[in-house]
Scaffold this active site. Sequence first.
Site, PDB file in Angstrom:
ATOM      1  N   ASN A 196      38.172  -7.105   9.755  1.00 43.36           N
ATOM      2  CA  ASN A 196      38.066  -5.645   9.895  1.00 43.36           C
ATOM      3  C   ASN A 196      39.353  -5.069   9.322  1.00 43.36           C
ATOM      4  O   ASN A 196      40.399  -5.101   9.963  1.00 43.36           O
ATOM      5  CB  ASN A 196      37.908  -5.296  11.379  1.00 43.36           C
ATOM      6  N   ARG A 224      33.610  -6.004   8.069  1.00 41.02           N
ATOM      7  CA  ARG A 224      33.123  -4.739   8.621  1.00 41.02           C
ATOM      8  C   ARG A 224      33.382  -3.647   7.593  1.00 41.02           C
ATOM      9  O   ARG A 224      34.523  -3.424   7.182  1.00 41.02           O
ATOM     10  CB  ARG A 224      33.876  -4.425   9.907  1.00 41.02           C
ATOM     11  N   HIS A 248      29.371   3.060  14.370  1.00 35.83           N
ATOM     12  CA  HIS A 248      29.280   2.079  15.465  1.00 35.83           C
ATOM     13  C   HIS A 248      27.914   1.378  15.461  1.00 35.83           C
ATOM     14  O   HIS A 248      27.454   0.888  16.492  1.00 35.83           O
ATOM     15  CB  HIS A 248      29.429   2.724  16.863  1.00 35.83           C
ATOM     16  N   HIS A 266      28.133   4.276  23.498  1.00 36.10           N
ATOM     17  CA  HIS A 266      29.316   3.511  23.088  1.00 36.10           C
ATOM     18  C   HIS A 266      30.522   4.411  23.339  1.00 36.10           C
ATOM     19  O   HIS A 266      30.796   5.330  22.559  1.00 36.10           O
ATOM     20  CB  HIS A 266      29.188   3.119  21.615  1.00 36.10           C
ATOM     21  N   LEU A 267      31.206   4.174  24.445  1.00 39.54           N
ATOM     22  CA  LEU A 267      32.269   5.082  24.876  1.00 39.54           C
ATOM     23  C   LEU A 267      33.607   4.363  24.827  1.00 39.54           C
ATOM     24  O   LEU A 267      34.003   3.681  25.775  1.00 39.54           O
ATOM     25  CB  LEU A 267      31.976   5.580  26.307  1.00 39.54           C
ATOM     26  N   GLY A 308      36.953   5.991  20.044  1.00 42.56           N
ATOM     27  CA  GLY A 308      35.878   6.642  19.282  1.00 42.56           C
ATOM     28  C   GLY A 308      34.607   6.456  20.109  1.00 42.56           C
ATOM     29  O   GLY A 308      34.479   5.447  20.791  1.00 42.56           O
ATOM     30  N   ARG A 323      39.401  12.913  18.996  1.00 45.02           N
ATOM     31  CA  ARG A 323      38.533  13.716  18.112  1.00 45.02           C
ATOM     32  C   ARG A 323      37.771  14.774  18.906  1.00 45.02           C
ATOM     33  O   ARG A 323      37.303  14.501  20.010  1.00 45.02           O
ATOM     34  CB  ARG A 323      37.522  12.807  17.398  1.00 45.02           C
ATOM     35  N   ASP A 347      44.310   8.070  26.465  1.00 50.21           N
ATOM     36  CA  ASP A 347      43.862   6.899  27.214  1.00 50.21           C
ATOM     37  C   ASP A 347      43.282   7.331  28.565  1.00 50.21           C
ATOM     38  O   ASP A 347      43.924   8.044  29.329  1.00 50.21           O
ATOM     39  CB  ASP A 347      45.048   5.944  27.419  1.00 50.21           C
ATOM     40  N   ARG A 351      42.784   5.746  31.234  1.00 48.62           N
ATOM     41  CA  ARG A 351      43.493   5.299  32.440  1.00 48.62           C
ATOM     42  C   ARG A 351      44.575   6.303  32.816  1.00 48.62           C
ATOM     43  O   ARG A 351      44.696   6.708  33.968  1.00 48.62           O
ATOM     44  CB  ARG A 351      44.127   3.923  32.217  1.00 48.62           C
ATOM     45  N   GLY A 353      33.229   2.771  28.637  1.00 49.23           N
ATOM     46  CA  GLY A 353      31.912   2.476  29.217  1.00 49.23           C
ATOM     47  C   GLY A 353      31.900   1.169  29.994  1.00 49.23           C
ATOM     48  O   GLY A 353      31.208   1.042  31.012  1.00 49.23           O
ATOM     49  N   GLU A 354      32.668   0.184  29.539  1.00 53.41           N
ATOM     50  CA  GLU A 354      32.675  -1.112  30.212  1.00 53.41           C
ATOM     51  C   GLU A 354      33.599  -1.138  31.429  1.00 53.41           C
ATOM     52  O   GLU A 354      33.386  -1.918  32.354  1.00 53.41           O
ATOM     53  CB  GLU A 354      33.126  -2.213  29.228  1.00 53.41           C
ATOM     54  N   ASN A 355      34.652  -0.294  31.387  1.00 53.71           N
ATOM     55  CA  ASN A 355      35.711  -0.453  32.391  1.00 53.71           C
ATOM     56  C   ASN A 355      35.986   0.736  33.288  1.00 53.71           C
ATOM     57  O   ASN A 355      36.564   0.570  34.353  1.00 53.71           O
ATOM     58  CB  ASN A 355      37.037  -0.771  31.677  1.00 53.71           C
ATOM     59  N   GLU A 402      31.306  -6.480  18.600  1.00 48.06           N
ATOM     60  CA  GLU A 402      31.010  -6.185  17.192  1.00 48.06           C
ATOM     61  C   GLU A 402      31.327  -7.375  16.293  1.00 48.06           C
ATOM     62  O   GLU A 402      30.616  -7.628  15.322  1.00 48.06           O
ATOM     63  CB  GLU A 402      31.788  -4.933  16.757  1.00 48.06           C
TER      64      GLU A 402
HETATM   65  P1  AMP Z   1      38.020   1.086  22.842  1.00 41.21           P
HETATM   66  O1  AMP Z   1      38.220   2.105  21.768  1.00 41.21           O
HETATM   67  O2  AMP Z   1      36.588   0.633  22.968  1.00 41.21           O
HETATM   68  O3  AMP Z   1      38.994  -0.053  22.786  1.00 41.21           O
HETATM   69  O4  AMP Z   1      38.332   1.844  24.245  1.00 41.21           O
HETATM   70  C1  AMP Z   1      39.598   2.336  24.569  1.00 41.21           C
HETATM   71  C2  AMP Z   1      39.522   3.144  25.875  1.00 41.21           C
HETATM   72  O5  AMP Z   1      39.015   2.298  26.926  1.00 41.21           O
HETATM   73  C3  AMP Z   1      40.864   3.681  26.370  1.00 41.21           C
HETATM   74  O6  AMP Z   1      40.777   5.077  26.620  1.00 41.21           O
HETATM   75  C4  AMP Z   1      41.087   2.955  27.688  1.00 41.21           C
HETATM   76  O7  AMP Z   1      41.655   3.807  28.645  1.00 41.21           O
HETATM   77  C5  AMP Z   1      39.718   2.543  28.133  1.00 41.21           C
HETATM   78  N1  AMP Z   1      39.851   1.331  28.950  1.00 41.21           N
HETATM   79  C6  AMP Z   1      40.050   0.076  28.500  1.00 41.21           C
HETATM   80  N2  AMP Z   1      40.205  -0.784  29.550  1.00 41.21           N
HETATM   81  C7  AMP Z   1      40.111  -0.045  30.678  1.00 41.21           C
HETATM   82  C8  AMP Z   1      40.172  -0.334  32.084  1.00 41.21           C
HETATM   83  N3  AMP Z   1      40.373  -1.575  32.534  1.00 41.21           N
HETATM   84  N4  AMP Z   1      40.013   0.694  32.951  1.00 41.21           N
HETATM   85  C9  AMP Z   1      39.798   1.945  32.514  1.00 41.21           C
HETATM   86  N5  AMP Z   1      39.731   2.304  31.209  1.00 41.21           N
HETATM   87  C10 AMP Z   1      39.876   1.329  30.306  1.00 41.21           C
END
Ligand code: AMP
Length: 398
Positions: A7, A91, A180, A208-209, A212, A241, A284, A286, A334-336, A385
């Site tokens: 990538n 990619r 994506h 897909h959150l 981006g 964005r 971010d 978090r 979305g995952e975390n 991906e």
């Molecule tokens: P990505 O672009 O898919 O890598 O997602 C980045 C975003 O995922 C950032 O805003 C992070 O704050 C959020 N993220 C990643 N890991 C965690 C986690 N363990 N808890 C909460 N948010 C997370």
Amino acid sequence: MNILVINCGSSSLKYQLIDSANEKVLAKGLCERIGIDGSCISHTPAGGSKVKEEIPMPDHVAAVNAVISKLTDATVGVVKSLEEIDAVGHRIVHGGEKFATSVVIDDEVIAAIEEVSDLAPLHNPANLIGIRSCQKLMPGVPQVAVFDTAFHQTMPKKAYLYGLPYEYYEKYKVRRYGFHGTSHDYVSNRIAEIFGQKREDMKIIVCHLGNGASVSAVDGGKCVDTSMGLTPLEGLIMGTRSGDMDPAIIGFLAQKEGKSAEEIINICNKKSGVLGLSGGLSSDFRDLGNAAEEGNEMAATALEAWSYRVAKYIGAYVAAMNGVDVIVFTAGVGENNVTARAQVMGYLGYLGVTMNEDANTIRGEEVEISTEDSTTKVWVVPTDEEMAIARATESLVG
Ligand code: AMP
């Protein structure tokens, strides 16, 4: 076979070496500051710890060279020689209307990627440099292009046309493409597998959150709509964005701020989204979650605006598909991010969604986060991906 997934960005190069026979990641890493002083490579072999080294990388050929030396290194390497790399999967961000599937790279494909480069001027030229560097250092090793836009090429005209004079579509191919795609394809396939159903028989909304972010509607196995457009700026409010906004804002702000349209669009791409809404606090989730908990109102509002936009897109795609069987969250947030998921789910009562509060504490795993009696199901499915690119590569050259 061992597949090197690349990538390539303008000053960075992410890689993974994947053994497609058992889908194991043998090693992964990142080259940063390519062409800039202080370039370095971080490399992590499976089961080993990360090594970081400053290596001069004046260009991408030097970066690919550095990757090859790490992969074949006596201590941190995972293969004996270059001969053990059987194929490379790249990619590629924009395939325009030319590519609805992945393809084996030849001169014609390179020319076609070049042709659509003005649609993704920040990404496609960098992707092409990655291809050329690999061709130079690994002659004879088959290379495959996997496009971010390809999965969305099944969108009907009513979904991809903008309400603009038609001649702009004809002359310049100004239309919605979506991005994506590899992730939306992978996650919608995986949820069908989990349900033990054919994707062709399902109505799926993939959210897909990440930093981006995009939503897609997958009906009968095909993407029928997605939130990103000509570029990845359209749609959801993202990390930096703006997503959807009145296009007249660009001219208005350009005049007020004494800036060019290009400068304002740059602000929309890099300084907006939840970063901009929180007054520059952070992109971010978090940081924003913590700040909101401590009473920072701008951070709280940024997160509310973000989740409201996601919920609106879900509603639009339920309408587009005349229903939905399952909504899936994926990517970093979305995952975390359990709070962000809960906020979005708070809008879905009209779909018969109730949240399973215990399940929604789980991060980074495949899990149903709706209750058993929810009429519409809500799941988390981690995206991958790189694995999707490796699979696409193997299916063409394996
Ligand atoms: P990505 O672009 O898919 O890598 O997602 C980045 C975003 O995922 C950032 O805003 C992070 O704050 C959020 N993220 C990643 N890991 C965690 C986690 N363990 N808890 C909460 N948010 C997370």
